[in-house]
Design a protein around this motif. Structure first.
Motif, PDB file in Angstrom:
ATOM      1  N   VAL A 154       0.875  -1.181   0.000  1.00 44.90           N
ATOM      2  CA  VAL A 154       0.000   0.000   0.000  1.00 44.90           C
ATOM      3  C   VAL A 154       0.906   1.224   0.000  1.00 44.90           C
ATOM      4  CG1 VAL A 154      -1.838   1.218   1.223  1.00 44.90           C
ATOM      5  CG2 VAL A 154      -1.548  -1.218   1.588  1.00 44.90           C
ATOM      6  N   TYR A 155       0.573   2.249  -0.803  1.00 47.06           N
ATOM      7  CA  TYR A 155       1.392   3.464  -0.773  1.00 47.06           C
ATOM      8  C   TYR A 155       0.558   4.684  -1.175  1.00 47.06           C
ATOM      9  CZ  TYR A 155       2.000   2.601  -5.865  1.00 47.06           C
ATOM     10  OH  TYR A 155       1.806   2.352  -7.205  1.00 47.06           O
ATOM     11  N   PRO A 156       1.004   5.879  -0.753  1.00 46.19           N
ATOM     12  CA  PRO A 156       0.254   7.089  -1.089  1.00 46.19           C
ATOM     13  C   PRO A 156       0.714   7.718  -2.401  1.00 46.19           C
ATOM     14  CG  PRO A 156       1.956   7.606   0.526  1.00 46.19           C
ATOM     15  CD  PRO A 156       2.107   6.140   0.180  1.00 46.19           C
ATOM     16  N   VAL A 157      -0.231   8.301  -3.124  1.00 40.93           N
ATOM     17  CA  VAL A 157       0.078   9.158  -4.276  1.00 40.93           C
ATOM     18  C   VAL A 157      -0.769  10.414  -4.086  1.00 40.93           C
ATOM     19  CG1 VAL A 157      -0.038   9.458  -6.775  1.00 40.93           C
ATOM     20  CG2 VAL A 157       0.505   7.199  -5.829  1.00 40.93           C
ATOM     21  N   GLY A 158      -0.101  11.549  -3.857  1.00 40.96           N
ATOM     22  CA  GLY A 158      -0.862  12.758  -3.542  1.00 40.96           C
ATOM     23  C   GLY A 158      -1.626  12.543  -2.250  1.00 40.96           C
ATOM     24  N   GLU A 159      -2.938  12.769  -2.298  1.00 39.49           N
ATOM     25  CA  GLU A 159      -3.762  12.552  -1.093  1.00 39.49           C
ATOM     26  C   GLU A 159      -4.442  11.189  -1.123  1.00 39.49           C
ATOM     27  OE1 GLU A 159      -6.326  15.989  -1.225  1.00 39.49           O
ATOM     28  OE2 GLU A 159      -4.968  17.130   0.069  1.00 39.49           O
ATOM     29  N   ASP A 160      -4.123  10.389  -2.133  1.00 39.91           N
ATOM     30  CA  ASP A 160      -4.804   9.099  -2.292  1.00 39.91           C
ATOM     31  C   ASP A 160      -3.918   7.936  -1.852  1.00 39.91           C
ATOM     32  OD1 ASP A 160      -6.992  10.430  -3.461  1.00 39.91           O
ATOM     33  OD2 ASP A 160      -5.959  10.455  -5.395  1.00 39.91           O
ATOM     34  N   TYR A 161      -4.565   6.792  -1.591  1.00 40.81           N
ATOM     35  CA  TYR A 161      -3.830   5.581  -1.205  1.00 40.81           C
ATOM     36  C   TYR A 161      -4.163   4.458  -2.172  1.00 40.81           C
ATOM     37  CZ  TYR A 161      -2.160   7.793   2.964  1.00 40.81           C
ATOM     38  OH  TYR A 161      -1.496   8.638   3.803  1.00 40.81           O
ATOM     39  N   TYR A 162      -3.123   3.712  -2.556  1.00 43.14           N
ATOM     40  CA  TYR A 162      -3.292   2.637  -3.523  1.00 43.14           C
ATOM     41  C   TYR A 162      -2.731   1.330  -2.981  1.00 43.14           C
ATOM     42  CZ  TYR A 162      -4.427   6.220  -6.949  1.00 43.14           C
ATOM     43  OH  TYR A 162      -5.029   7.256  -7.613  1.00 43.14           O
ATOM     44  N   ALA A 163      -3.446   0.243  -3.238  1.00 47.32           N
ATOM     45  CA  ALA A 163      -2.914  -1.091  -2.962  1.00 47.32           C
ATOM     46  C   ALA A 163      -2.466  -1.651  -4.305  1.00 47.32           C
ATOM     47  CB  ALA A 163      -3.997  -1.979  -2.353  1.00 47.32           C
ATOM     48  N   CYS A 164      -1.404  -2.470  -4.279  1.00 46.41           N
ATOM     49  CA  CYS A 164      -0.854  -2.890  -5.564  1.00 46.41           C
ATOM     50  C   CYS A 164      -0.273  -4.288  -5.503  1.00 46.41           C
ATOM     51  CB  CYS A 164       0.247  -1.921  -5.976  1.00 46.41           C
ATOM     52  SG  CYS A 164       1.590  -1.914  -4.790  1.00 46.41           S
ATOM     53  N   GLN A 168      -0.287  19.235  -6.543  1.00 41.00           N
ATOM     54  CA  GLN A 168      -0.064  20.670  -6.776  1.00 41.00           C
ATOM     55  C   GLN A 168      -1.256  21.479  -6.268  1.00 41.00           C
ATOM     56  OE1 GLN A 168       2.944  21.502  -8.217  1.00 41.00           O
ATOM     57  NE2 GLN A 168       3.381  19.314  -8.203  1.00 41.00           N
ATOM     58  N   ALA A 169      -1.096  22.786  -6.315  1.00 38.59           N
ATOM     59  CA  ALA A 169      -2.158  23.676  -5.823  1.00 38.59           C
ATOM     60  C   ALA A 169      -3.472  23.461  -6.578  1.00 38.59           C
ATOM     61  CB  ALA A 169      -1.706  25.120  -5.950  1.00 38.59           C
ATOM     62  N   ASP A 170      -3.378  23.058  -7.876  1.00 37.18           N
ATOM     63  CA  ASP A 170      -4.612  22.870  -8.658  1.00 37.18           C
ATOM     64  C   ASP A 170      -5.390  21.618  -8.244  1.00 37.18           C
ATOM     65  OD1 ASP A 170      -3.187  20.726  -9.677  1.00 37.18           O
ATOM     66  OD2 ASP A 170      -2.839  21.639 -11.635  1.00 37.18           O
ATOM     67  N   LYS A 171      -4.807  20.806  -7.318  1.00 34.18           N
ATOM     68  CA  LYS A 171      -5.456  19.597  -6.784  1.00 34.18           C
ATOM     69  C   LYS A 171      -5.784  18.545  -7.852  1.00 34.18           C
ATOM     70  CE  LYS A 171      -5.965  20.668  -2.314  1.00 34.18           C
ATOM     71  NZ  LYS A 171      -5.299  19.924  -1.245  1.00 34.18           N
TER      72      LYS A 171
END
Length: 497
Positions: free
Chosen positions: A100-110, A177-180
Motif C-alpha cells: 500500500v502506498y500514497p500518491v498525492g492525497e490518495d492511497y493505492y494497494a498494488c 499541486q495547488a490545482d489539486k
C-alpha cells in the motif's frame, strides 16, 4: 541471529489459512503501554482466501488480497480487515496483495501489474481500479515505489522500447499541486534502462534511489513474454511457467542520473543472484553504496513458495529450503568515476568496506560484495529503515524479518557498519515485515518503535497480535491481541494521524 530454532509443531501453517473479513473494526486487548505519540494506522496487504469452493490456490501469491488495518489512538488499538472487491477480468490480474502506498492525497494497494487499486484508508473500501498504462508507457510497476518527502513518487516497470525491444522505464509522479489535479495525470518517464535481452525482461521487484542517482539491478530471472502475454490469469497456475533463468548473464547493474534522466555508460557486472528487496542506497565520495537482500544463484526463489511446500511438515520444509538459493545481505560499491588507466585495479577506495570493483580490459567493472549478514538458510529479508530521514543517505540501521528455511520466526535489527544484530523471537510465533515508526522528537536514527503482526498459534488464547518493539534494543513495549487468526502479510505502510 543464527539460532537454529525448530518448528516441529508446524504452527507456521496458520499463516496460509483462509480467514473471513470483518464487518467492522474490533477492539484489541493491549498489554504493556502503547506510546501516546503513536497515532495513525498501520495498513498491510496479503492473501486471505486460499481456495474458492473446492478449487485450491497453488502459490503464495495466488490467494485473494486482504487489506488489514491497525488503528492507534490514545493508547487504544482496533483491528479491521476487508477483502478487495472482486474485479472480474480475463487479462492481467489486479489482485493487489503486495503493498500500500500514497500518491498525492490518495492511497493505492498494488501487486506488480499495471493495475493498482485506490482504497479508502479509513473504511478499507475499494474506490476504483486504476490502469497505469493509461497514464504512462509501462507494462507493470513494482510494489516498491520510492516516495520522497515532498510526495514525489518514483517507480520502475518494463516496457516496449524502440523496435519493440524490451526496456525498463523509470516513472515519476509529481506531488499534489495547488490545482489539486490527480498527480497520476502528470506522471512521466524520467529515463529508460536498456535490457540485457531484447525479448525477455528481468523480473524486477525494487530499485535504488539517492538524491542524484537511480540504481537498477538486472538479475538473471527472466520473464518469457510470449508465455506471459498468453497467460490468462496472472498469478494462476500458469504464471510461474512464464519465468525462466538466463544461466550465463550473471547480474548487470545500471545507473542513471536522476535529475538529467541520463544513463551512465558504465557496465557493472557481478555473479548471479535473485533480488527482491533493496535495503538502501547512498552516495559517498564518488561511489554508490548499494545494500541488497540477495539469494545466491540464478534459480528463481519463487519456485520454492508453492503453498504445498510452505504448509509441509517441518522436516519437509527444511528439505526444500536446502535446495533453494541461499540468502545473504550484501553491500556492493559502484565507482562513478572511471579512468581507463586503472584497468586491472580495484577502484574502491572507501576505508570502511571490503567490497571491490575491478576494471577489466573489456571495460566492464566486476563487483565483489561485502557480506553484511549471512546465516545458513537464515535470511534477513523484508528490510526496512528509518526511511523518511535516511532513504538515499548514509545510514546505520536496518530492520528485517528473519526467515528460517522460509519460515518467518524472528525480527532482527542489523547495524550495517559493525554487523551487530539484535533479535526478537518467541517460541511458535511468526512475525511479519517490521515497520519502523520514528518518535516525533527523535534525534537518533533508531529512536522510535517497530511494528509487526505476529501469528501465535501455540498455547495462548489469542491467535495473533500486533507487536510493538523499542527500535533501539528490540525489547517489547506492548502488544495488541486479536481474537482472530491473521494470515501472512507481505508489505505495508504506517499512515500517521
Amino acid at each position: 541471529m543464527y539460532s537454529q530454532v525448530e518448528h516441529p509443531a508446524g504452527g507456521y501453517k496458520k499463516l496460509f489459512e483462509t480467514v473471513e473479513e470483518l464487518s467492522s473494526p474490533v477492539t484489541t486487548h493491549v498489554t504493556g503501554r502503547i506510546p501516546t505519540w503513536l497515532r495513525g494506522s498501520l495498513l498491510r496487504c496479503g492473501p486471505g482466501l486460499f481456495e474458492v469452493g473446492a478449487e485450491p490456490f497453488y502459490h503464495l501469491f495466488d490467494g485473494q488480497a486482504l487489506l488489514h488495518k491497525f488503528d492507534f489512538k490514545e493508547g487504544h488499538v482496533t483491528y479491521h480487515r476487508r477483502f478487495f472487491s472482486y474485479f472480474k477480468g480475463v487479462e492481467v490480474t489486479d489482485n493487489a496483495l503486495v503493498n500500500v502506498y500514497p500518491v498525492g492525497e490518495d492511497y493505492y494497494a498494488c501487486t506488480e501489474t499495471n493495475f493498482i487499486t485506490k482504497i479508502n484508508p479509513d473504511t478499507l473500501e475499494t474506490i476504483k481500479q486504476v490502469d497505469l498504462c493509461k497514464y504512462v508507457s509501462i507494462n507493470g510497476a513494482t510494489a516498491h515505489p520510492h516516495i520522497e518527502n515532498d510526495g514525489t513518487v518514483y517507480n520502475i516497470g518494463n516496457c516496449f522500447g524502440k523496435n519493440f525491444a524490451i526496456a525498463y522505464n523509470i516513472i515519476r509522479i509529481p506531488p499534489l499541486q495547488a490545482d489539486k489535479e490527480d498527480p497520476m495525470n502528470k506522471s512521466q518517464v524520467v529515463v529508460q534502462f536498456p535490457c540485457s535481452d531484447r525479448f525477455k525482461p528481468s523480473y524486477v521487484h525494487s530499485f535504488g534511489l539517492t538524491s542524484n542517482y537511480i540504481v537498477f539491478v538486472e538479475t538473471p530471472v527472466k520473464i518469457n513474454l510470449l508465455k506471459f502475454l498468453s497467460s490468462w490469469s496472472l498469478w494462476g497456475a500458469n504464471y510461474m511457467d512464464c519465468f525462466e533463468s538466463n544461466e550465463t548473464m550473471g547480474v548487470w547493474l545500471h545507473v542513471a542520473e536522476k535529475k538529467k534522466g541520463r544513463l551512465l555508460n558504465i557496465k557493472y557486472r557481478t555473479s548471479a543472484f535473485n533480488l527482491f528487496h533493496h535495503i538502501n542506497t547512498y552516495e559517498d565520495n564518488g561511489f554508490l553504496i548499494v545494500d541488497l537482500c540477495t539469494w545466491k544463484g540464478f534459480e528463481f526463489v519463487y519456485n520454492y513458495l508453492y503453498l504445498a511446500n510452505l504448509r509441509a511438515n517441518w522436516d519437509e520444509v527444511k528439505r526444500h529450503a536446502e535446495k533453494a538459493p541461499q540468502p545473504e545481505a550484501r553491500r556492493y560499491v559502484l565507482p562513478l568515476n572511471i579512468d581507463k588507466a586503472d584497468t586491472g585495479k580495484n577502484l574502491v577506495t572507501l576505508p570502511y568496506t571490503t567490497a571491490t570493483a575491478t576494471l577489466r580490459s573489456d571495460e566492464t567493472i566486476w563487483l565483489e560484495p561485502e557480506v553484511i549478514f549471512s546465516g545458513p538458510r537464515h535470511a534477513f529479508e523484508f528490510p526496512q529503515i528509518n526511511y523518511k530521514k535516511y532513504c538515499g543517505k548514509p545510514y546505520t540501521y536496518t530492520y528485517g524479518l528473519g526467515l528460517n528455511h522460509f519460515v518467518p520466526d524472528r525480527l532482527c535489527k542489523l547495524n550495517v557498519k559493525t554487523k551487530e544484530t539484535w533479535v526478537w523471537q518467541e517460541p511458535d510465533s511468526y512475525p511479519s515485515e517490521p515497520i519502523f515508526v520514528s518518535s516525533p522528537d527523535a534525534l537518533e536514527e533508531d529512536d522510535g518503535v517497530v511494528l509487526s503482526i505476529v501469528v501465535s498459534p501455540g498455547a495462548g488464547p489469542k491467535p495473533a497480535y500486533l507487536l510493538i518493539l523499542n527500535a533501539k534494543d528490540m525489547s517489547e513495549v506492548a502488544r495488541a491481541e486479536v481474537e482472530a487468526n491473521i494470515p501472512v502479510t507481505f508489505h505495508g505502510y504506517f499512515k500517521r494521524a
